[in-house]
Write a protein that holds these residues in place. Sequence first.
Motif, short mmCIF file in Angstrom:
data_model
loop_
_atom_site.label_atom_id
_atom_site.label_comp_id
_atom_site.label_asym_id
_atom_site.label_seq_id
_atom_site.Cartn_x
_atom_site.Cartn_y
_atom_site.Cartn_z
N TYR A 125 71.47 -92.73 -13.92
CA TYR A 125 71.15 -93.93 -14.50
C TYR A 125 71.82 -93.65 -15.67
CZ TYR A 125 68.15 -95.47 -10.51
OH TYR A 125 67.78 -95.83 -9.34
N ASP A 175 62.19 -87.66 -8.22
CA ASP A 175 62.10 -89.04 -8.73
C ASP A 175 63.33 -89.24 -9.86
OD1 ASP A 175 59.98 -89.94 -7.21
OD2 ASP A 175 58.60 -89.23 -8.50
N THR A 227 59.76 -95.11 -10.35
CA THR A 227 58.56 -94.63 -10.22
C THR A 227 57.74 -95.12 -11.42
OG1 THR A 227 58.94 -92.85 -8.63
CG2 THR A 227 56.90 -92.62 -9.85
N GLY A 259 69.00 -102.36 -12.17
CA GLY A 259 68.18 -102.28 -10.94
C GLY A 259 67.00 -101.41 -11.00
N LEU A 260 65.75 -101.80 -10.67
CA LEU A 260 64.60 -100.95 -11.00
C LEU A 260 64.04 -100.70 -9.44
CD1 LEU A 260 62.96 -102.62 -14.02
CD2 LEU A 260 64.36 -100.58 -13.96
N THR A 261 64.57 -100.92 -8.42
CA THR A 261 64.10 -100.72 -6.97
C THR A 261 63.34 -99.13 -6.70
OG1 THR A 261 66.15 -100.45 -6.09
CG2 THR A 261 65.40 -102.57 -6.14
N ASN A 262 64.33 -98.42 -7.37
CA ASN A 262 63.77 -97.05 -6.88
C ASN A 262 62.91 -96.27 -8.01
OD1 ASN A 262 65.33 -96.93 -4.56
ND2 ASN A 262 67.15 -96.40 -5.79
N SER A 298 67.00 -103.30 -16.23
CA SER A 298 66.86 -104.50 -15.19
C SER A 298 68.29 -104.78 -14.62
CB SER A 298 66.01 -105.34 -16.03
OG SER A 298 64.74 -104.97 -16.55
#
Length: 316
Positions: free
Chosen positions: A171, A121, A198, A193-196, A190
């Motif tokens: 990141y 992750d 966990t 992007g926070l699509t991936n 944000s």
Amino acid sequence: MKKVYIIISTYNEEGSVGMLTQSLEENLSTIQNCSYELVFVNDGSKDQTFVKLLDLQKIYQNITIINQSKNFGHELAMTAGMNYAVEQNFENEYAVLFMDADMQHPPEVAAELIRLWLAGDSLVLTKRTDNLDKGFRYKMMGNLYYWILNGISDVKIPRNMPDFRLLDKKYVLWMSSLNEHDRMFRGMLSLIGLTNATIINFEAPKRFAGQSNYNFLNLYKLAIDSVIQFSVKPLRIASLIGFLGCVFSFIFLTVSVYINFTNNEPRTGFLTLLCITVFFSSLTILFLGVIGEYIGRIHIQVKNRPLYFNDVIKKK
């Protein structure tokens, strides 16, 4: 070997740093195939935090102290730690884990974040299910804050997700490329992007020692920064209210003239005129203040001053 830099921002935490270090060492010692470094950012503490950190550095091998020249704030303290990690390990595989020094970010959860990263992750966030150190009023104000923030901000910021998170190198480099003076890590992340991501839940215990360093003025500044950094909606709202005010004034004037002519009653209208003048003058001052906030931040940003000044103290 993979490495994790644990960035711990500290301000007047002399009573907590010792227990935090001990607990982190106990929880992280069982993690295999990964080294770690505790990076304490002393953000201009006025108590004995810096002395305590120097003592801990004599005991533990993997402690680095970043001593800020003054209190630059929590966001810039995290930035200083993140930039240190980038400078130290630019070519190798690493991650950065952010946490506070007050023990409300449990060390056992920090170990879990690292294990998830080792499992693949790249972005591991936490969500606070409860805060045992805060009462009902604080929680209600927090909910109201996020409701207003996400209502007028272009970037949606999830509620109850603190700066207790782990970021993979990718990141970290993205975050370090954002050259902003006024920072809010939650909003910046944000924006990326926070699509991936966990997400793991945790319950924040009470502070181990001391009191919270966030007062009303700190929270007010954070709220203003949160909106202005990620949105121009306040300017649009000001323009809309100004337009509606002009329409209302025209309608009111038309109705007043009509009543005077139809009833043939002489009226001075002094009180009405005074109320309208005070009302729209107040709106003008308010909107000038909103515009001034944006202009002030532009003024600071274009100076391109360094974000902070510090000394990096490594174990000899």
